[in-house]
Design an enzyme around this catalytic site. Structure first.
Site, PDB file in Angstrom:
ATOM      1  N   GLU A   1      36.072  94.906   3.398  1.00 31.53           N
ATOM      2  CA  GLU A   1      35.782  93.702   4.182  1.00 31.53           C
ATOM      3  C   GLU A   1      35.215  94.025   5.542  1.00 31.53           C
ATOM      4  O   GLU A   1      34.304  93.346   6.028  1.00 31.53           O
ATOM      5  CB  GLU A   1      37.051  92.853   4.367  1.00 31.53           C
ATOM      6  CG  GLU A   1      36.785  91.614   5.238  1.00 31.53           C
ATOM      7  CD  GLU A   1      37.961  90.672   5.364  1.00 31.53           C
ATOM      8  OE1 GLU A   1      39.094  91.060   5.015  1.00 31.53           O
ATOM      9  OE2 GLU A   1      37.733  89.529   5.800  1.00 31.53           O
TER      10      GLU A   1
ATOM     11  N   ASP B   1      40.325  94.707   0.513  1.00 26.34           N
ATOM     12  CA  ASP B   1      40.637  93.881   1.673  1.00 26.34           C
ATOM     13  C   ASP B   1      41.743  94.612   2.423  1.00 26.34           C
ATOM     14  O   ASP B   1      42.896  94.626   1.970  1.00 26.34           O
ATOM     15  CB  ASP B   1      41.109  92.478   1.250  1.00 26.34           C
ATOM     16  CG  ASP B   1      41.089  91.517   2.438  1.00 26.34           C
ATOM     17  OD1 ASP B   1      40.988  90.293   2.238  1.00 26.34           O
ATOM     18  OD2 ASP B   1      41.177  92.015   3.583  1.00 26.34           O
TER      19      ASP B   1
ATOM     20  N   ILE C   1      43.371  94.081   5.226  1.00 26.41           N
ATOM     21  CA  ILE C   1      44.448  93.141   5.545  1.00 26.41           C
ATOM     22  C   ILE C   1      43.998  91.763   5.065  1.00 26.41           C
ATOM     23  O   ILE C   1      43.132  91.122   5.671  1.00 26.41           O
ATOM     24  CB  ILE C   1      44.752  93.066   7.052  1.00 26.41           C
ATOM     25  CG1 ILE C   1      45.290  94.399   7.571  1.00 26.41           C
ATOM     26  CG2 ILE C   1      45.769  91.943   7.332  1.00 26.41           C
ATOM     27  CD1 ILE C   1      46.659  94.785   7.016  1.00 26.41           C
ATOM     28  N   ASP C   2      44.576  91.331   3.938  1.00 28.37           N
ATOM     29  CA  ASP C   2      44.294  89.966   3.482  1.00 28.37           C
ATOM     30  C   ASP C   2      45.357  89.075   4.138  1.00 28.37           C
ATOM     31  O   ASP C   2      46.553  89.241   3.890  1.00 28.37           O
ATOM     32  CB  ASP C   2      44.397  89.913   1.960  1.00 28.37           C
ATOM     33  CG  ASP C   2      43.984  88.563   1.439  1.00 28.37           C
ATOM     34  OD1 ASP C   2      42.889  88.092   1.814  1.00 28.37           O
ATOM     35  OD2 ASP C   2      44.757  87.955   0.675  1.00 28.37           O
TER      36      ASP C   2
ATOM     37  N   THR D   1      44.687  88.157   7.776  1.00 26.59           N
ATOM     38  CA  THR D   1      44.651  88.694   9.140  1.00 26.59           C
ATOM     39  C   THR D   1      45.184  87.695  10.161  1.00 26.59           C
ATOM     40  O   THR D   1      45.889  88.076  11.107  1.00 26.59           O
ATOM     41  CB  THR D   1      43.212  89.106   9.520  1.00 26.59           C
ATOM     42  OG1 THR D   1      42.771  90.131   8.621  1.00 26.59           O
ATOM     43  CG2 THR D   1      43.132  89.619  10.939  1.00 26.59           C
TER      44      THR D   1
ATOM     45  N   ASP E   1      38.898  89.324  -1.338  1.00 22.48           N
ATOM     46  CA  ASP E   1      40.064  88.428  -1.366  1.00 22.48           C
ATOM     47  C   ASP E   1      40.669  88.361  -2.767  1.00 22.48           C
ATOM     48  O   ASP E   1      41.885  88.272  -2.927  1.00 22.48           O
ATOM     49  CB  ASP E   1      39.654  87.007  -0.950  1.00 22.48           C
ATOM     50  CG  ASP E   1      39.235  86.895   0.508  1.00 22.48           C
ATOM     51  OD1 ASP E   1      38.278  86.140   0.782  1.00 22.48           O
ATOM     52  OD2 ASP E   1      39.845  87.559   1.358  1.00 22.48           O
TER      53      ASP E   1
HETATM   54  C1  LIP Z   1      41.896  85.186   4.084  1.00 24.90           C
HETATM   55  C2  LIP Z   1      42.368  84.665   2.737  1.00 24.90           C
HETATM   56  C3  LIP Z   1      42.894  83.230   2.892  1.00 24.90           C
HETATM   57  C4  LIP Z   1      41.749  82.374   3.336  1.00 24.90           C
HETATM   58  C5  LIP Z   1      41.183  82.858   4.626  1.00 24.90           C
HETATM   59  C6  LIP Z   1      40.785  84.333   4.574  1.00 24.90           C
HETATM   60  P1  LIP Z   1      41.304  87.480   5.256  1.00 24.90           P
HETATM   61  O1  LIP Z   1      41.474  86.516   3.960  1.00 24.90           O
HETATM   62  O2  LIP Z   1      43.364  85.491   2.208  1.00 24.90           O
HETATM   63  O3  LIP Z   1      43.423  82.718   1.685  1.00 24.90           O
HETATM   64  O4  LIP Z   1      42.185  81.041   3.476  1.00 24.90           O
HETATM   65  O5  LIP Z   1      40.038  82.098   4.913  1.00 24.90           O
HETATM   66  O6  LIP Z   1      39.689  84.485   3.696  1.00 24.90           O
HETATM   67  O7  LIP Z   1      40.080  86.994   5.975  1.00 24.90           O
HETATM   68  O8  LIP Z   1      42.525  87.356   6.088  1.00 24.90           O
HETATM   69  O9  LIP Z   1      41.106  88.858   4.668  1.00 24.90           O
END
Ligand code: LIP
Length: 261
Positions: A65, A82, A84-85, A87, A210
């Site tokens: 990412e 990803d 940190i999914d 963040t 994601d």
């Molecule tokens: C996030 C997703 C979340 C979504 C956010 C963002 P990130 O990923 O896990 O569900 O609503 O828009 O995409 O950006 O924290 O890796």
């Protein structure tokens, strides 16, 4: 039976725990776009994983990412990370984040690992070998009606222009299901469907990192992932995502189809 390859990869992903919990790195952050953040934790996790994968699998490509997304040939074996999914959750010390690593081969996800360092919980799957949470086999729930379901949703904070429309449809789902949850990590939300905690999760626009890792975990647990019209997700590309236990997929599609632009 967990392969040696999967065991080595799970250990690699779990060894990011100390990096994720470094409180100083969380403070150093950039805003990539409105409400779209990256911290030094994101970049440190990505660097750590990418360098180890380069040693373990030198012939494979890498799509993460953070940083530049060089022109890749997505027909070749590609790691999709990803770092940190969730963040935004990390920045607010909300303990619902995941390191999500998937391997795409021939435009399909072959293996996936989703790790929540805060709960030290890891979900993983290899195609054809089942899905696991902390070594325990998992499966989606057998619920087949929205009325009995707990539904999680992604609110797409990066594309708030759709909020009024999408929250209107969410309210109709809420009137029919047991309750709604918004966790903030797409990968964990999909993993929770895979282990039967929730019955569905949907979000208007997810990037490949994601959903990649959680897709195989969901499918190996008996679940189903499509776009909002019921078509297969174009693996490697951004897409609307509807993840369910299968039993309520058609019922959920009757709502998500109204979100198709
Ligand atoms: C996030 C997703 C979340 C979504 C956010 C963002 P990130 O990923 O896990 O569900 O609503 O828009 O995409 O950006 O924290 O890796």
């Amino acid at each position: 039976m967990t392969s040696d390859r999967m065991r080595d990869l799970v250990n690699l992903v779990r060894s990011t725990k100390a990096i994720v919990q470094d409180k100083n790195s969380v403070l150093r952050r950039v805003e990539k776009g409105e409400f779209d953040f990256a911290t030094e934790v994101d970049t440190n996790v990505q660097t750590f994983i990418q360098e180890n994968l380069r040693t373990m699998y030198p012939a494979h490509q890498f799509l993460g990412e953070e940083g530049a997304h060089d022109a890749l040939n997505l027909d070749l074996p590609t790691w999709i990370l990803d770092p940190i999914d969730g963040t935004t959750n990390l920045i607010h010390h909300y303990p619902q984040c995941a390191v999500a690593l998937g391997l795409m081969v021939g435009r399909e996800i072959e293996l996936g690992i989703v790790y929540n360092p805060f709960l030290d919980q890891v979900f993983y799957a290899e195609r054809g070998k089942g899905a696991y949470a902390d070594g325990r086999r998992i499966a989606v729930s057998k619920i087949d009606s929205l009325h009995e379901s707990l539904i999680s949703v992604g609110t797409s904070p990066y594309t708030k222009e759709y909020a009024r429309n999408d929250f209107g449809i969410l309210s109709r789902i809420f009137e029919r299901c047991q309750d709604i949850r918004r966790g903030g990590s797409a990968a964990l939300d999909m993993a929770y469907v895979a282990c039967g905690i929730t019955e569905a999760y949907y979000e208007r626009k997810l990037k490949p990192w994601d959903y990649a890792a959680a897709k195989i975990i969901l499918e190996e647990a008996g679940g189903k992932l499509t776009d909002f019209s019921g078509n297969p997700v174009p693996v490697g590309m951004p897409s609307p995502c509807l993840a369910t236990n299968g039993g309520i997929h058609a019922e959920m599609l009757s709502y998500t189809q109204k979100m198709v632009l």
